[in-house]
Scaffold this active site. Structure first.
Site, mmCIF file in Angstrom:
data_model
loop_
_atom_site.group_PDB
_atom_site.id
_atom_site.type_symbol
_atom_site.label_atom_id
_atom_site.label_comp_id
_atom_site.label_asym_id
_atom_site.label_seq_id
_atom_site.Cartn_x
_atom_site.Cartn_y
_atom_site.Cartn_z
ATOM 1 N N TYR A 16 43.096 -31.158 -3.437
ATOM 2 C CA TYR A 16 42.295 -30.135 -4.103
ATOM 3 C C TYR A 16 41.541 -30.757 -5.276
ATOM 4 C CZ TYR A 16 45.285 -26.713 -1.661
ATOM 5 O OH TYR A 16 45.973 -25.976 -0.719
ATOM 6 N N PRO A 23 46.331 -14.902 1.750
ATOM 7 C CA PRO A 23 46.875 -13.585 2.096
ATOM 8 C C PRO A 23 45.843 -12.472 2.045
ATOM 9 C CG PRO A 23 47.482 -14.172 -0.141
ATOM 10 C CD PRO A 23 46.828 -15.390 0.449
ATOM 11 N N LEU A 24 44.680 -12.754 1.439
ATOM 12 C CA LEU A 24 43.578 -11.789 1.430
ATOM 13 C C LEU A 24 42.461 -12.205 2.380
ATOM 14 C CD1 LEU A 24 43.385 -11.104 -2.421
ATOM 15 C CD2 LEU A 24 44.566 -9.776 -0.665
ATOM 16 N N ALA A 25 42.780 -13.161 3.281
ATOM 17 C CA ALA A 25 41.784 -13.681 4.222
ATOM 18 C C ALA A 25 40.534 -14.138 3.465
ATOM 19 C CB ALA A 25 41.439 -12.653 5.290
ATOM 20 N N GLN A 26 40.772 -14.933 2.415
ATOM 21 C CA GLN A 26 39.719 -15.470 1.551
ATOM 22 C C GLN A 26 38.844 -14.384 0.925
ATOM 23 O OE1 GLN A 26 37.660 -18.620 3.665
ATOM 24 N NE2 GLN A 26 39.389 -20.023 3.392
ATOM 25 N N GLY A 27 39.433 -13.208 0.730
ATOM 26 C CA GLY A 27 38.720 -12.119 0.076
ATOM 27 C C GLY A 27 38.158 -11.080 1.023
ATOM 28 N N LEU A 53 39.705 -9.002 2.782
ATOM 29 C CA LEU A 53 40.470 -7.762 2.672
ATOM 30 C C LEU A 53 40.327 -7.084 1.308
ATOM 31 C CD1 LEU A 53 43.668 -9.055 4.489
ATOM 32 C CD2 LEU A 53 41.976 -7.441 5.393
#
Length: 322
Positions: free
Chosen positions: A58, A198-202, A204
């Site tokens: 990263y 967990p937010l599908a890259q935003g 959701l």
């Protein structure tokens, strides 16, 4: 904050902080984000967050440096997790890269050292020999893997001869494959699934639609954000909003509550602001009813996005039109 009920040296908060975006400009957060990152980390610690995840890849080490500096005097309270990029994950290289990561993080011991993804050409035997040696000298506390199948996770544990505490995988309402085998195994064996994206890259979050697509190279490369898929996701986002309204919450918080409903899951969303970190942490306190959970499952199953090869022509067309 809530914590995973496992015997670990430090408590593992159900919400952690993923730091891919630290030092990585492809997320499109702007030049002042590095300064803001320190504020986000400090606030996360105040909120009871104990899991901070990074990786040597990263920002080519910058994320580790930024995180290590931001944690400063709080390092003894938290679990610092990083990952080796497995170009040649033989024992000697694993040991060398761990020393380098610890130096960038400014720690004497890495709480959780993970293999970033399985190497198809290098067996886990030599990788785990390196991990075992690192544990023996105290440079690594727990060993983890990432993007491993259940079988390879179990093989890695066998050759390590000790528990491989965690498997970090893509898991969200849109990416539910871990529910088939990884989550049942974690619950049965006393292990942890760390959910990245967990937010599908935003997707959701409800922030984006066909007329308001995201910026930043990472999201633009994700087929979920094709205008057609954003349009197809309207019903799913509306279900999230309806459940959110019942909890005085946001769609993002409900999407996080969905993955956190499983007891051995830690979610590590990123955060672009202190306020977003606060909202993410608050999601750990949301209890979905059985009916709400079922409604979310049904809405997620009904979502049929264009992905894989079918999405390639649309991706090319969309990128060419920008």
């Amino acid at each position: 904050m809530r914590y995973v009920q496992l015997d670990t040296p430090k408590p593992l908060s159900k919400i952690g902080l993923g730091t891919w975006q630290f030092g990585s400009r492809e997320w499109g957060y702007g030049p002042d984000y590095e300064r803001l990152a320190a504020d986000i980390v400090r606030r996360a610690v105040e909120l009871g967050v104990t899991v901070f995840d990074t990786a040597e890849i990263y920002g080519l080490g910058r994320s580790e440096r930024i995180l290590g500096t931001a944690l400063a005097g709080d390092r003894e309270k938290v679990t610092v997790a990083t990952k080796i990029f497995p170009v040649l994950p033989v024992a000697a290289v694993v040991q060398q890269r761990a020393v380098a990561s610890a130096a960038r993080l400014g720690v004497s011991s890495i709480d959780l050292y993970q293999v970033h993804s399985p190497n198809p050409l290098v067996a886990d035997g030599t990788t785990m020999r390196g991990m075992r040696a690192l544990q023996d000298v105290g440079l690594v506390g727990e060993v983890g893997v990432s993007n491993y199948s259940l079988r390879r996770w179990q093989v890695a544990e066998t050759v390590l001869g000790r528990r491989v505490l965690s498997n970090q995988v893509r898991y969200s309402m849109l990416d539910r494959k871990p529910e088939q085998d990884l989550l049942p195994y974690a619950a049965q064996a006393g292990r942890v699934v760390i959910a990245y994206s967990p937010l599908a890259q935003g997707f959701l979050s409800g922030r984006y639609d066909a007329h308001h697509p995201p910026v930043g190279a990472i999201r633009r490369a994700n087929p979920y954000f094709l205008p057609e898929n954003l349009a197809r996701g309207t019903a799913l986002i509306e279900t999230l909003r309806q459940v959110a309204a019942a909890h005085d919450a946001t769609p993002s918080q409900i999407a996080l509550a969905y993955v956190l409903r499983h007891p051995n899951v830690v979610a590590i969303p990123g955060a672009s602001s202190v306020e977003q970190m606060e909202r993410n942490a608050a999601a750990a306190e949301i209890d979905l009813t059985d009916d709400e959970y079922a409604a979310l499952v049904n809405a997620a199953r009904a979502f049929r996005p264009l992905t894989g090869l079918a999405a390639v022509p649309r991706m090319i067309k969309t990128r060419a039109g920008r």
